[in-house]
Design a protein around this motif. Sequence first.
Motif, PDB file in Angstrom:
ATOM      1  N   ALA A 133       0.751  -1.239   0.013  1.00 22.97           N
ATOM      2  CA  ALA A 133       0.055   0.176   0.135  1.00 22.97           C
ATOM      3  C   ALA A 133       1.104   1.298   0.169  1.00 22.97           C
ATOM      4  CB  ALA A 133      -0.906  -0.062   1.146  1.00 22.97           C
ATOM      5  N   TYR A 134       0.571   2.285  -0.955  1.00 20.96           N
ATOM      6  CA  TYR A 134       1.418   3.458  -1.023  1.00 20.96           C
ATOM      7  C   TYR A 134       0.865   4.509  -0.116  1.00 20.96           C
ATOM      8  CZ  TYR A 134       4.386   7.103  -3.202  1.00 20.96           C
ATOM      9  OH  TYR A 134       5.175   8.057  -3.320  1.00 20.96           O
ATOM     10  N   GLU A 135       1.711   4.904   0.657  1.00 17.47           N
ATOM     11  CA  GLU A 135       1.368   6.146   1.718  1.00 17.47           C
ATOM     12  C   GLU A 135       0.011   5.942   2.402  1.00 17.47           C
ATOM     13  OE1 GLU A 135       2.099   9.879  -0.391  1.00 17.47           O
ATOM     14  OE2 GLU A 135       4.197   9.536  -0.435  1.00 17.47           O
ATOM     15  N   PRO A 136      -0.199   4.761   2.882  1.00 16.42           N
ATOM     16  CA  PRO A 136      -1.709   4.585   3.610  1.00 16.42           C
ATOM     17  C   PRO A 136      -1.927   5.545   4.679  1.00 16.42           C
ATOM     18  CG  PRO A 136      -0.223   2.903   4.351  1.00 16.42           C
ATOM     19  CD  PRO A 136       0.562   3.793   3.293  1.00 16.42           C
ATOM     20  N   ALA A 137      -0.898   5.905   5.365  1.00 16.61           N
ATOM     21  CA  ALA A 137      -1.142   6.638   6.810  1.00 16.61           C
ATOM     22  C   ALA A 137      -0.145   7.615   6.694  1.00 16.61           C
ATOM     23  CB  ALA A 137      -0.990   5.624   8.069  1.00 16.61           C
ATOM     24  N   THR A 138      -0.737   8.725   7.471  1.00 17.89           N
ATOM     25  CA  THR A 138       0.308  10.000   7.968  1.00 17.89           C
ATOM     26  C   THR A 138       0.224   9.963   9.445  1.00 17.89           C
ATOM     27  OG1 THR A 138      -0.455  11.182   6.077  1.00 17.89           O
ATOM     28  CG2 THR A 138       0.466  12.383   7.831  1.00 17.89           C
ATOM     29  N   PHE A 139       1.448   9.988   9.887  1.00 19.87           N
ATOM     30  CA  PHE A 139       1.935   9.843  11.223  1.00 19.87           C
ATOM     31  C   PHE A 139       2.251  11.473  11.738  1.00 19.87           C
ATOM     32  CE2 PHE A 139       2.716   5.445   9.736  1.00 19.87           C
ATOM     33  CZ  PHE A 139       1.687   5.054  10.425  1.00 19.87           C
TER      34      PHE A 139
END
Length: 382
Positions: free
Chosen positions: A30-36
């Motif tokens: 999955a490409y860039e599925p979440a931002t932290f």
Amino acid sequence: MAYEVVTARFRTELHARWSVFFDHLQVPWAYEPATFHDSAGTPCRPAFWLPRERIWFDAEQEQAPAWWGHFAAAVCNRGRELDLEEDEQHWGEESAHGLPIEVDEEWQGQALISLGGIPDGGSRNNRPHDGPWHRHRDMGMFTDNDAPYQWTLCPQCGLFGAEFWGYAERLACGCLDDRKVSNSGDKRLLAAYRSAEGEMLARLSTASGPRPGQAAYPVVREALVDQEGAALAQARCVQACTSLGAQLRAELPAGAYAEVSADGDVLCAGCPGFVCDWCGVRPAATVGAVCRVCDPKVLLSHHRTRQLLDAKAAEAGKASGLPGWEIHVLLNRVLGIRKREQASLALLGEGLTLVEQWIQTPSLIPEIGTARRRPALSFSAS
């Protein structure tokens, strides 16, 4: 099975090429599925999540993002105290003075970053110092506090992973017991590196005005996916997915929309499509389907599609008792092509669907003297 052409968009060409590497080895991503975020709210967005391996992977040509060291420590749940001198040496001055990043348990696992281009797929040496990573400064990938790690495969069961110097005996399968085996130069890995390096990519044209969010992802890769409805879902999406039920609950007074029909939570409020049955915030191909982030599907590059077509043609030959060359001739005639290297992905996808029908029902294979270009395949709703 219906193969459809979809596009995948990336921030950098290097990221696009790594996606081809994973797809070649049938590793879901999955490409860039979440931002932290760090404790001051500064965002960080790592490139790839490999859910099966529970690995976060990022790649840059020269330098790691300033937040990488803190993010990697959080992913590995080490809780280490920061060594400013060590962090500055590894990740730069900004990282050494950065703030801690919180990563929920569902996203924890292993974190790896590659600094440099795609490894050398032409290397024939399986020794860790002289293998495909020999052009990289540190001959492998970094974790939060250790290097070099290299992609490796179990030579017996084929399990994929990343281990120190590519030592395959450290993989979770345990096939090799305690024998030390460096397998970072496995021929399957080398083929995947060559495929990644040779993939044809395009850049997004902004002349017609890209849709929201596309300008930040200018590198475009076309691929096939074995999911009916995927192409239409992508074409319809306006990058603002939310279910109709969720929108109504947010807009109406509390209790005014207590009952939600089954259709209300699968229909998208922003376009005439569907939302993911799991997360509800990304497009889905059909009713009840999940998005490519919640359940990543392996994409087929042009090169991998041709390889798969060759393999399935051989399988059709065995099923029908015909020689393999005859299946290949028939397939090319029906598709109206001479060289598959020059065929479009859509046409190759049609060929995959057709040859799978031949495998299942050999009586559908035409005689070699009667094969002609047939109309485009159609698929029923069932």
